[in-house]
Design an enzyme around this catalytic site. Structure first.
Site, short mmCIF file in Angstrom:
data_model
loop_
_atom_site.label_atom_id
_atom_site.label_comp_id
_atom_site.label_asym_id
_atom_site.label_seq_id
_atom_site.Cartn_x
_atom_site.Cartn_y
_atom_site.Cartn_z
N GLU A 37 0.84 -1.20 0.00
CA GLU A 37 0.00 0.00 0.00
C GLU A 37 0.87 1.25 0.00
O GLU A 37 0.59 2.22 -0.73
CB GLU A 37 -0.90 -0.01 1.23
CG GLU A 37 -1.73 1.25 1.41
CD GLU A 37 -2.12 1.47 2.86
OE1 GLU A 37 -2.38 2.64 3.22
OE2 GLU A 37 -2.15 0.49 3.63
N ASP A 41 0.65 3.88 -3.05
CA ASP A 41 0.28 5.27 -2.82
C ASP A 41 1.24 6.20 -3.54
O ASP A 41 0.84 7.20 -4.15
CB ASP A 41 0.29 5.56 -1.32
CG ASP A 41 0.03 7.02 -1.01
OD1 ASP A 41 -1.12 7.47 -1.16
OD2 ASP A 41 0.98 7.72 -0.62
N ASP A 110 -7.12 1.02 0.66
CA ASP A 110 -5.77 0.54 0.94
C ASP A 110 -5.42 -0.65 0.05
O ASP A 110 -4.29 -0.76 -0.44
CB ASP A 110 -5.64 0.13 2.41
CG ASP A 110 -5.71 1.32 3.36
OD1 ASP A 110 -5.64 2.46 2.88
OD2 ASP A 110 -5.85 1.10 4.57
N GLU A 113 -4.59 0.49 -3.51
CA GLU A 113 -3.23 1.03 -3.57
C GLU A 113 -2.20 -0.09 -3.50
O GLU A 113 -1.17 -0.05 -4.21
CB GLU A 113 -3.02 2.03 -2.43
CG GLU A 113 -3.75 3.34 -2.62
CD GLU A 113 -3.47 4.35 -1.53
OE1 GLU A 113 -3.49 5.55 -1.83
OE2 GLU A 113 -3.23 3.93 -0.38
#
Length: 222
Positions: A37, A41, A110, A113
């Site tokens: 994650e 991101d 989450d 990502e």
């Protein structure tokens, strides 16, 4: 089962363990998806920034920053995750399963990502970028430079006012989690249209925004 997800995102993993990890919540087992994650991101922000930079050469930096923030926020990721039915593929612990974790916005965002991060490790930056651009295509196309970005509550209020209908009512319906990481449930009710939606979020405001967004989606349905 994950073949359907790979078809939906347009990427077939060479390393199936990366996909498995991306879909594993920390409540289930380790390794889980939090490190992926973190990676996802970063690439998401970079890819969206580049798309905005290329598409809108006359838009100043401050507006580009606001556009990017709107596109990468939790609710935008939640919409994309729901479109992929990502919740059906998640590996969650029993407690999260019982409490509806597969549909919780934070978990969905989450995991998406993490999926981007896994694709990056599996096939490189260009492959991950292509998936992100494809998934975000409609959102990017819908951007009108110079048009102010309004949040869901504002858009819902203006839509109802335009139809001369009463404003929605918001109410707290529940909370989950420990005090330091609570999730709030907020209902949005539009009595005149017999619409009731419920949003979840880490704050009252976030939950209200999600409930308003869901109400807008309901109003757009035939």
């Amino acid at each position: 089962m994950t073949n359907r997800l790979e078809q939906a995102i347009g990427h077939q993993f060479s390393d199936s363990n990366l996909l498995l990890t991306a879909l594993t919540h920390r409540s289930h087992s380790s390794p889980h998806n939090e490190r992926l994650e973190f990676l996802g991101d970063s690439i998401l922000n970079g890819v969206i920034a580049r798309q905005l930079f290329d598409r809108f050469p006359d838009v100043p930096e401050g507006d580009l920053t606001r556009l990017r923030a709107n596109l990468v926020r939790q609710d935008s990721l939640r919409k994309l995750a729901e479109r992929l039915a990502l919740g059906n593929f998640l590996r969650l612990g029993e407690g999260e399963l019982r409490s509806g974790g597969s549909q919780r916005p934070s978990i969905l965002a989450d995991a998406l990502e993490a999926l981007f991060g896994a694709i990056w490790l599996d096939a490189g930056f260009d492959a991950a970028s292509a998936v992100i651009v494809r998934l975000y295509g409609d959102m990017l196309t819908a951007i009108v430079p110079g048009q102010p970005i309004k949040d869901a509550k504002t858009r819902l209020q203006e839509l109802l006012q335009g139809r001369r209908l009463p404003l929605p009512k918001y109410s707290l319906t529940g909370t989950e989690g420990e005090a330091h990481a609570q999730q709030f449930k907020i209902a949005c009710e539009i009595d005149a249209l017999h619409i009731r939606t419920e949003g979840n979020g880490g704050s009252h405001r976030a939950a209200e925004q999600m409930a308003a967004e869901l109400a807008l989606e309901r109003m757009q349905q035939p």
